[in-house]
Scaffold this motif. Structure first.
Motif, PDB file in Angstrom:
ATOM      1  N   PHE A 303     -41.930  -8.579  10.619  1.00  0.00           N
ATOM      2  CA  PHE A 303     -41.878  -9.384   9.155  1.00  0.00           C
ATOM      3  C   PHE A 303     -40.448  -9.220   8.957  1.00  0.00           C
ATOM      4  CE2 PHE A 303     -46.060  -9.834   9.202  1.00  0.00           C
ATOM      5  CZ  PHE A 303     -46.518 -10.732   8.474  1.00  0.00           C
ATOM      6  N   ILE A 304     -39.623  -8.095   9.142  1.00  0.00           N
ATOM      7  CA  ILE A 304     -38.315  -7.870   8.909  1.00  0.00           C
ATOM      8  C   ILE A 304     -37.523  -9.035   9.460  1.00  0.00           C
ATOM      9  CG2 ILE A 304     -36.200  -6.269   8.670  1.00  0.00           C
ATOM     10  CD1 ILE A 304     -38.135  -4.149   8.141  1.00  0.00           C
ATOM     11  N   SER A 305     -37.576  -8.868  10.852  1.00  0.00           N
ATOM     12  CA  SER A 305     -36.770  -9.786  11.622  1.00  0.00           C
ATOM     13  C   SER A 305     -36.903 -11.443  11.438  1.00  0.00           C
ATOM     14  CB  SER A 305     -36.854  -9.599  13.025  1.00  0.00           C
ATOM     15  OG  SER A 305     -37.986  -8.868  13.513  1.00  0.00           O
ATOM     16  N   ASN A 306     -38.328 -11.819  11.022  1.00  0.00           N
ATOM     17  CA  ASN A 306     -38.659 -13.094  10.923  1.00  0.00           C
ATOM     18  C   ASN A 306     -38.008 -13.341   9.604  1.00  0.00           C
ATOM     19  OD1 ASN A 306     -40.193 -15.528  11.486  1.00  0.00           O
ATOM     20  ND2 ASN A 306     -41.032 -14.886   9.530  1.00  0.00           N
ATOM     21  N   TRP A 307     -37.918 -12.558   8.546  1.00  0.00           N
ATOM     22  CA  TRP A 307     -37.225 -12.777   7.208  1.00  0.00           C
ATOM     23  C   TRP A 307     -35.744 -12.948   7.425  1.00  0.00           C
ATOM     24  CZ3 TRP A 307     -33.669  -9.803   4.430  1.00  0.00           C
ATOM     25  CH2 TRP A 307     -33.645 -10.063   3.151  1.00  0.00           C
ATOM     26  N   VAL A 308     -35.166 -12.227   8.328  1.00  0.00           N
ATOM     27  CA  VAL A 308     -33.711 -12.376   8.731  1.00  0.00           C
ATOM     28  C   VAL A 308     -33.572 -13.674   9.155  1.00  0.00           C
ATOM     29  CG1 VAL A 308     -31.652 -11.657  10.120  1.00  0.00           C
ATOM     30  CG2 VAL A 308     -33.369 -10.001   8.967  1.00  0.00           C
ATOM     31  N   ARG A 310     -35.207 -16.430   8.890  1.00  0.00           N
ATOM     32  CA  ARG A 310     -35.364 -17.482   7.997  1.00  0.00           C
ATOM     33  C   ARG A 310     -34.289 -17.609   7.263  1.00  0.00           C
ATOM     34  NH1 ARG A 310     -40.851 -18.856   6.334  1.00  0.00           N
ATOM     35  NH2 ARG A 310     -40.352 -19.619   4.667  1.00  0.00           N
ATOM     36  N   ARG A 311     -33.716 -16.753   6.792  1.00  0.00           N
ATOM     37  CA  ARG A 311     -32.626 -16.905   6.004  1.00  0.00           C
ATOM     38  C   ARG A 311     -31.362 -17.599   6.682  1.00  0.00           C
ATOM     39  NH1 ARG A 311     -30.634 -12.477   1.972  1.00  0.00           N
ATOM     40  NH2 ARG A 311     -29.487 -14.139   1.829  1.00  0.00           N
ATOM     41  N   ARG A 314     -34.618 -21.722   8.894  1.00  0.00           N
ATOM     42  CA  ARG A 314     -35.730 -21.769   8.451  1.00  0.00           C
ATOM     43  C   ARG A 314     -36.945 -22.448   9.992  1.00  0.00           C
ATOM     44  NH1 ARG A 314     -39.297 -22.421   4.279  1.00  0.00           N
ATOM     45  NH2 ARG A 314     -38.520 -21.112   2.702  1.00  0.00           N
ATOM     46  N   ALA A 317     -37.760 -19.805  12.491  1.00  0.00           N
ATOM     47  CA  ALA A 317     -38.465 -18.617  12.100  1.00  0.00           C
ATOM     48  C   ALA A 317     -39.916 -18.890  12.992  1.00  0.00           C
ATOM     49  CB  ALA A 317     -38.551 -18.542  10.589  1.00  0.00           C
TER      50      ALA A 317
ATOM     51  N   LYS C 120     -50.914 -23.466   8.482  1.00  0.00           N
ATOM     52  CA  LYS C 120     -49.991 -22.046   8.082  1.00  0.00           C
ATOM     53  C   LYS C 120     -51.100 -20.894   8.315  1.00  0.00           C
ATOM     54  CE  LYS C 120     -45.968 -21.642   6.161  1.00  0.00           C
ATOM     55  NZ  LYS C 120     -44.785 -22.197   6.782  1.00  0.00           N
TER      56      LYS C 120
END
Lengths: 319, 524, 311
Positions: A303-308, A310-311, A314, A317, C120
């Motif tokens: 989740f953390i890496s996906n968040w990164v 995404r930033r 998009r 991700a 999703k």
């Protein structure tokens, strides 16, 4: 998921939207049905087994009847000073593997793509794929064939021929942090190369034609066209591996070093640690605690890496 | 690729039990079995008085007609055999007549055992008889409620067992004062020594009779090494002079958990093995032999069993736990008949690890425990049944004259080689390659063995399982390398001890001592 | 016009290729790497044709010292079992792969469509399974007690049909390669979703279908774990499980000196297949797929090329 958050007063609208959704997309649901059923059987129903990590099991009392133990089952993961080494080993090796599994296969895929002779390119791909077929047990025999103290090819034939002293490979822990990544890369090379090849071949030729007309050289094409266009594939492959960063390849760390204790400081990882514990203690509570720990850490990391990701982009991700 | 990874994760994570599905199913099973067992129990209980009136031994054969037909599932550790169905058929004929039961022989391969037996147990699969042993999770599974308390069953249907089995076995395998499994009737004592190539010793003119302790082997190995440079004077893949049967230490049930007492001592003080002088000495001698080149260099990693090594003709000797006829057994397995001999280098001792080395338990999932006990009783008393199960059908898988069997072409079709797991070994026929008085020798061997002060005590690791789990890794890191002499003692031994301490050795030792003291107090 | 076309084509070709030297270097590099992939296998083949005695004394060699077929003669005794096992492996692999490709594609397509509001949710539904596992026993119970599939071929097929990883890959492929506009126009023409999927999406997606098929083939062929868990009778033993059982028996006993010592002490005889037989079994188990793979790859690469010349 959104649907479940709808407040009660909107129930009428909600029901209506369900009906409309079903009417429009019923064929999608029918198509997905076999997959959903299989996911339920294979994954979701068994997931309830997680509670075992918090219990001391007594079969006669049944699983629900067995006493709760809180976090006691997790303690042994951090019980000794080895814990630090084991977690470090797992993380370092897996991080290294992730990098190696991008860099080398990507380089190989780019080179193969440039090969003029299609037949040779195919031949090399085929051969590179060979190690991927081999189970770790077989690979452990291969490695032993080369590195056995007495019968190995290195000590028996190669090193004497070079006038070198035999090396006791299975007692020399310094060499294994190199050997293990080599084996891992060697085994997975064909697989990842083909994945990246497929992505590269999928790129429209027109991009390159346009670039050539603009005078871009090979290196520039690679940097500006190929890599950015296959970035989604690279990202997915990486994110997926990050999710399993706390799960070591059991075969590689258990079968290949042949249980040689002298190598433990560099070969003991979470999975082998848990397995050895299981062999002695035979307690499913302990193993399930370890499994849960690995899942949760992997989950959080993804989740953390996906968040990164995404930033930055998009599109790339995972979700 | 992802599949393989998740599969290994599953394999490792080994057995995470269920909640909803498992409990629901488990409970309904439980209910089923108790419902079914209850009428059976009352039925047989009411039948029992007739039986005991008849014979007084509770022999069930008299009321076969009152028993419902039942299929018994027998699970043991060993390779499945090609002619299993034939043997089952032959067994069924006899068993139907005697206890109106049929049998399903369900061996599990060595390598698959740990995985499969745990799945079987955790899923509460209906099974009747399970093989178990102290080195195979006996105490852990008793604590988890896997096996049935056999006390009442033994009294009612196990008279044959009680009559034939040395009482030391039954009393020495109790946990918390209760019997959860019936030990195989076999050699009781344990002793250590070496098996060696007699023909080579004769050829080189070595007088083996002078060898009385492990240090004496130095001279012998020296000659072998000089005269036969291609030969390993001592071949090993792990177990050497420091194994527990050799140094006469009693690890209190499970040899994989550190903390032992001296079998010959009287003080029953639990200490780590490294604090016993005989253990240290064994390590020193082994290291010495390793440095002198007597031991194969890959001892700590080799996967060539000593039997295979013997077959190549390059091995002079191996360290073995000894019993009468051990050398002949190895000889016939390695086509070295008549060329091997054995020397005992220790005394004879008995500890819980011997009395619980091979046992049959009745699963708490058995739908008819009474019948299961009847079968175990038959395995201990009925020569025809036990030999059928162990060696196959007479005339097909072997031919027999008196008690001596000769191999046939079809012997290989049914040769499970697990006689030591099942029933009464003394009822077995002997192969023509073995001493005809093998069982006489065994009986003699069992006499006069020294009992460990802790005989009958089995350690329950549950209170310290975190520490035991951490220690398991430490032991595997150092033990094999140290015990094969592969690494430097002065450097590694202190590291080994320090690592054990950091993994919670002291806590485990204290727990062992506490449980042992309680046991000893209760014995008085 | 024609002139310009030919010019640009030839121009792009000459400019867009590596220099002869770079090309040669790449070729040499791959020859060496390929050799590194093959050599270890040759070692195994060589040992399997060696005389046990010379392997034990002289170690593993690339050329058998005394050429010897003893290991294979030993295996021939089990020929019935081996042939039968091949039958099992082939059946499971073929059925499993076909079902797998169908089920995965049918799941991946809806979640690739952006106008599907639940896309999703169902993506996450499949993704979550990659991260969290309930463990072996609950899963085993579902198969054994709820579905009662023990000892059946279905127990070797069903658990591997659905693969979260390939669902996600296929979803991405559908998203990237199948133009939404084409689908929309088909829909306006009155085609149902299933029809669009079969007539338009699948033909455009041969590369990814071929890829999934190949990897699922491998997965099914190489699987021993399901057999270990579900197969307890002597039928339905696949080639890999046959191999695995032998290897793991050796492994188990030699990595557990305690068990080994207790077994020998208790009177059990531990007799492993010899080194040469082990290697011969590896050759027998690995051989066919190694020879079958190039054949597969032909279609595989073809599938990829079909995809790449779509424009």
């Amino acid at each position: 998921m959104k649907v479940m958050l709808v407040p009660p007063k909107q129930k009428a609208v909600f029901t209506y939207s369900i009906v409309r959704n079903l009417r429009t997309f019923w064929m999608f649901y029918v198509m997905m049905l076999p997959g959903i059923v299989l996911l339920l059987i294979n994954n979701y129903i068994p997931m309830s087994g997680i509670i075992i990590a918090f219990k001391t099991i007594n079969y006669q009392e049944g699983i629900l009847g067995s006493p709760w133990t809180g976090l006691k089952n997790f303690e042994y993961l951090f019980a000794s000073k080895d814990s630090y080494i084991i977690i470090r080993n797992t993380l370092l090796y897996n991080s290294l593997f992730i990098v190696l599994n991008i860099v080398f296969p990507l380089a190989f895929a780019l080179m193969l793509n440039e090969m003029k002779n299609r037949f040779l390119s195919k031949l090399h791909q085929t051969i590179m794929f060979l190690p991927y077929f081999l189970s770790m047990i077989v690979i452990s025999y291969l490695v032993y064939g080369f590195m056995s103290d007495e019968r190995g090819y290195f000590n028996g034939t190669l090193l004497p021929a070079l006038g070198l002293e035999p090396v006791r490979w299975y007692f020399t822990k310094e060499v294994w942090p190199i050997i293990l990544p080599i084996i891992n890369t060697w085994k997975n090379m064909g697989y990842y190369t083909v994945v990246y090849m497929a992505a590269i071949i999928g790129i429209d030729e027109e991009f390159y034609e346009a670039a050539t007309i603009d005078g871009a050289n090979k290196w520039q094409q690679m940097k500006k066209i190929t890599i950015p266009l296959i970035m989604p594939v690279i990202t997915i492959m990486t994110l997926l591996q990050i999710g399993r960063i706390f799960n070591a390849d059991f075969g590689l760390f258990f079968q290949v070093p042949r249980e040689s204790g002298a190598l433990f400081p560099v070969t003991n990882v979470i999975d082998t640690y848990v397995y050895r514990t299981f062999l002695t203690v035979g307690d499913i509570g302990l193993s399930s605690a370890a499994g849960l720990f690995q899942s949760v850490v992997g989950f959080v990391l993804v989740f953390i890496s996906n968040w990164v990701v995404r930033r930055f982009n998009r599109e790339n991700a995972l979700f | 690729m992802k599949h393989t990874k998740s599969k290994t994760a599953l394999l490792l994570t080994m057995l995470i039990v269920s909640s909803l599905a498992a409990t629901a199913c488990g409970n309904s099973n439980e209910a089923n079995s108790s419902n079914k067992a209850a009428p059976d129990a009352s039925g047989t209980a009411s039948a029992a008085p007739d039986a005991s009136a008849d014979s007084g031994t509770g022999n069930a054969s008299t009321d076969v007609s009152k028993l419902k037909p039942y299929k018994l599932k027998l699970v043991y550790e060993g390779a499945p055999q090609a002619d299993e169905a034939l043997v089952e058929e032959a067994l069924n004929k006899i068993l139907t007549e005697k206890i109106n039961a049929t049998i399903d022989i369900a061996p599990i391969d060595w390598g698959a055992w740990d995985d499969k037996i745990n799945l079987m147990i955790a899923s509460r699969e209906p099974v009747d008889i399970l093989f178990t042993a102290s080195w195979n999770g006996y105490a852990k599974n008793v604590a988890k409620g896997v096996y049935m308390d056999l006390g009442p069953l033994l009294d009612q249907y196990g008279q044959g067992i009680k009559d034939s089995l040395d009482p030391a076995f039954l009393s020495g395998s109790k946990i918390g004062g209760k019997n959860y499994a019936v030990p195989t009737n076999k050699e009781l004592a344990s002793s250590g020594g070496i098996v060696y190539r007699k023909d080579i010793a004769d050829e080189l003119g070595i007088d083996m009779s002078k060898v009385q302790k492990i240090e004496d082997l130095d001279a012998v190995y020296k000659i072998v090494k000089e005269k036969k440079p291609n030969m390993y004077p001592l071949y090993t893949t792990g177990g050497t002079f420091s194994s527990h049967s050799f140094v006469e230490l009693d690890y209190l049930g499970d040899t994989t958990i550190p903390g032992a007492i001296d079998k010959n001592g009287t003080d029953a003080k639990v200490k780590p093995a490294e604090e016993f002088p005989q253990y240290l000495n064994a390590l020193k001698v082994t290291r010495d032999y390793f440095l002198k080149g007597y031991i194969n260099k890959d001892a700590a990693t080799s996967q060539t069993s000593s039997l295979d090594a013997y077959k190549t003709g390059n091995v002079f000797s191996t360290v073995e736990p000894l019993k009468p006829g051990k050398a002949e057994e190895i000889a016939s397995a390695t086509a070295l008949d008549g060329k091997l001999a054995q020397i005992t280098l220790t005394g004879k001792t008995v500890a819980t690890s011997e009395t619980t080395g091979a046992m049959l338990a009745i699963s708490t999932t058995s739908k008819d425990p009474e019948r299961a006990m009847m079968l175990i009783n038959l395995l201990h008393t009925d020569q025809e049944i036990i030999n059928l199960l162990n060696f196959g059908i007479e005339g097909t898988h072997y031919t027999r004259s008196g008690n001596v069997m000769t191999q046939t072409e079809k012997s290989g079709q049914y040769a499970p080689g697990v006689a030591w797991e099942l029933g009464n070994q003394f009822l077995n026929y002997v192969w023509s390659s073995e001493a005809p008085d093998k069982w006489e020798q065994f009986k003699k061997f069992n006499e006069g063995a020294k009992s460990s002060p802790a005989l009958g005590f089995t350690f329950d690791s549950e209170p310290v399982k975190s520490e035991v789990g951490a220690l398991a890794n430490v032991l595997r890191e150092y033990q094999k390398a140290l015990e094969t002499g592969s690494v430097d003692l002065d450097e590694m031994l202190p590291k080994f001890i320090a690592a054990q301490k950091s993994a919670g050795l002291d806590k485990v030792i204290a727990e062992k001592q506490k449980q042992l003291d309680e046991f000893l107090a209760s014995q008085k | 016009m024609a002139n310009i076309m030919s010019k640009s084509v030839s121009g792009s070709q000459s400019k867009n290729q590596l220099s002869g030297r770079a090309s040669a270097l790449i070729n040499i590099f791959f020859v060496i790497y390929s050799a590194l992939c093959i050599l270890p296998l040759l070692l195994i083949v060589s040992v399997s044709f060696s005389d046990e005695q010379s392997v034990m004394t002289h170690g593993y060699r690339f050329l058998p010292e005394n050429f010897n077929l003893a290991a294979y003669r030993f295996l021939i005794k089990d020929i019935d079992q081996i042939v039968h096992s091949y039958g099992i492996s082939i059946t499971v692999t073929v059925i499993g792969t076909i079902l797998s490709v169908i089920v995965i594609a049918m799941y991946a397509y809806p979640i690739s469509r952006s106008h599907f509001p639940q896309a999703k949710f169902f993506t996450f539904f499949v993704f979550l399974t990659m991260l969290i596992s309930g463990g072996l026993v609950p899963w085993y119970l579902v198969y054994v007690q709820m579905l009662d599939l023990r000892n059946t071929l279905w127990s070797l097929i069903m658990p591997l049909i659905m693969s979260a990883f390939w669902v996600l890959i296929m979803r991405t492929f559908f998203k990237e390669t199948v133009p939404e506009a084409v689908l929309e126009s088909a829909k306006i023409d009155g085609a149902g979703e299933l029809r669009i999927f079969i007539r338009i999406v699948l033909p455009l997606s041969l590369p990814v279908l071929a890829t999934v098929a190949l990897f699922q083939t491998l997965t099914y062929w190489n699987d021993w774990f399901l057999s270990l868990v579900f197969i307890s009778d002597n039928h339905n033993i696949s080639v890999q499980y046959f191999l695995y059982k032998m290897m793991v028996n050796i492994q188990y006993l030699s990595s557990n000196p305690n068990a080994m010592a207790e077994i020998t002490r208790a009177g059990g005889m531990v007799n492993f297949p010899s080194e040469t037989v082990r290697m011969a079994m590896v050759v027998v188990g690995v051989g066919p797929i190694v020879f079958a793979y190039p054949f597969f790859q032909k279609y595989f690469i073809k599938g990829l090329t079909v995809g790449s010349v779509k424009g």
